[in-house]
Scaffold this active site. Sequence first.
Site, PDB file in Angstrom:
ATOM      1  N   THR A 152       0.758  -1.049   0.121  1.00 28.62           N
ATOM      2  CA  THR A 152       0.170  -0.327   0.261  1.00 28.62           C
ATOM      3  C   THR A 152       0.715   1.308  -0.177  1.00 28.62           C
ATOM      4  O   THR A 152       2.092   1.201   0.836  1.00 28.62           O
ATOM      5  CB  THR A 152      -1.343  -0.252   1.434  1.00 28.62           C
ATOM      6  OG1 THR A 152      -1.699  -1.186   1.023  1.00 28.62           O
ATOM      7  CG2 THR A 152      -1.878   1.089   1.197  1.00 28.62           C
TER       8      THR A 152
ATOM      9  N   GLU B 196      -4.825 -14.215   2.825  1.00 28.71           N
ATOM     10  CA  GLU B 196      -5.573 -13.032   3.532  1.00 28.71           C
ATOM     11  C   GLU B 196      -7.124 -12.914   3.788  1.00 28.71           C
ATOM     12  O   GLU B 196      -6.557 -12.700   4.928  1.00 28.71           O
ATOM     13  CB  GLU B 196      -4.917 -11.543   2.649  1.00 28.71           C
ATOM     14  CG  GLU B 196      -4.155 -10.158   4.610  1.00 28.71           C
ATOM     15  CD  GLU B 196      -4.315  -9.888   3.138  1.00 28.71           C
ATOM     16  OE1 GLU B 196      -3.472  -8.578   3.924  1.00 28.71           O
ATOM     17  OE2 GLU B 196      -4.244  -8.937   2.662  1.00 28.71           O
TER      18      GLU B 196
ATOM     19  N   THR C 178      -5.364   0.689  -2.925  1.00 29.03           N
ATOM     20  CA  THR C 178      -6.282  -0.250  -3.572  1.00 29.03           C
ATOM     21  C   THR C 178      -5.777  -0.124  -4.960  1.00 29.03           C
ATOM     22  O   THR C 178      -6.351  -1.497  -5.614  1.00 29.03           O
ATOM     23  CB  THR C 178      -7.590  -0.886  -3.456  1.00 29.03           C
ATOM     24  OG1 THR C 178      -8.736   0.163  -3.195  1.00 29.03           O
ATOM     25  CG2 THR C 178      -7.601  -1.044  -1.203  1.00 29.03           C
TER      26      THR C 178
END
Length: 387
Positions: free
Chosen positions: A125, A245, A131
């Site tokens: 990030t 994740e 995103t």
Amino acid sequence: MKTSAPTAHDDLREALRDLSAQFPPEYHRDHGARETYPEQFVDALTKAGWLAAMIPESYGGSGLGLTEASIVMEEINRGGGNAGHCHGQMYNMGTVLRHGSEAQKQKYLPKIAAGELRLQSMAVTEPTTGTDTTKLKTTAVKRGDRYVVNGQKVWISRIKHSDLMILLARTTPLADVKKKSDGLSVFIVELKDALGKGMEIKPIRNMVGHETYEVFFDDLEIPEENIIGEEGRGFRCILSGLNAERVLIGAECIGDGYWFLEKAAAYGKERLVFDRPIGQNQGVQFPLARAYVNVEAANLMRFEACRRFDANEDCGAQANMTKLLAADASWEAANACLQIHGGFGFAEEYDVERKFRETRLYQVAPISTNLILSYIAEHVLEMPRSF
């Protein structure tokens, strides 16, 4: 509390609950209040082999699947802890396992399994991309036998309690690739060779008290043997880890959901108002019952996503749906639990406010609810891409 888990794994759950019982609520409450890292708890999980669950036995691990790994995360949160302090190792390690060279696996995996190294951090990030990963600006330029990294990352967790970090950087300029997901590469960074030597960190204080940082790269040098997979194809390497994740964090939310429900149900039976337990009132019962139904639904989706992942089947939709359903269900349970406790829900000694803040994070991270809905609309419902 009964659950609908199709694969109970009772022995696994019992072992994890025994370990969690060694760290009572006061332990997690104290670390939460002081915003410190629960080193003893993470060490105990490491020594017991739980954080190496998915490493194959040939590299010193337990050789378990995502199903079992998700139960580890669930039980940590269900026991009153916060798996956010250690969950990174579970999915970061998969990037090395699935895409690393044999030399990299031999070098790192046995030491991770033995607890000699921790791989808790992943740097993807950035402040201006979030995103929108393919537009990240951190670059890695090949110079001789090394890559030189410049740029910035944000919300990078557990750096001070990790020896290794997965880094995604652009090795080919965006203007020079046919697909915007091309030209990105993944590296494994040995933090002892990076901190203060081209890499600096700055802590970000936050409402969860979670250890996370801004990271600045200024001509950080990484040996070329530390690139994972093929140069320019790193985005694909990262994606397989992101599915894991999302499932694992969904499992944490499920653990939180059960924690809130058990806490609220117990309080509802013992708290007397107007000479009767408040849990006798439908106004108390119904929000908990609704939250339980939704936690159970998320639980079933979790196991389907795990089944697909462990069978090497496509699980993108199921992983995303697990995260969305579980995050929503845990947040619903958290709100019901806090409301039922009334003023006491805001008192540290009841632990509700701590867990309330922790589970709220997952409406936003590691992927927002709206982005999941966009994914489902485009890839499952086959609707036009919205962004």
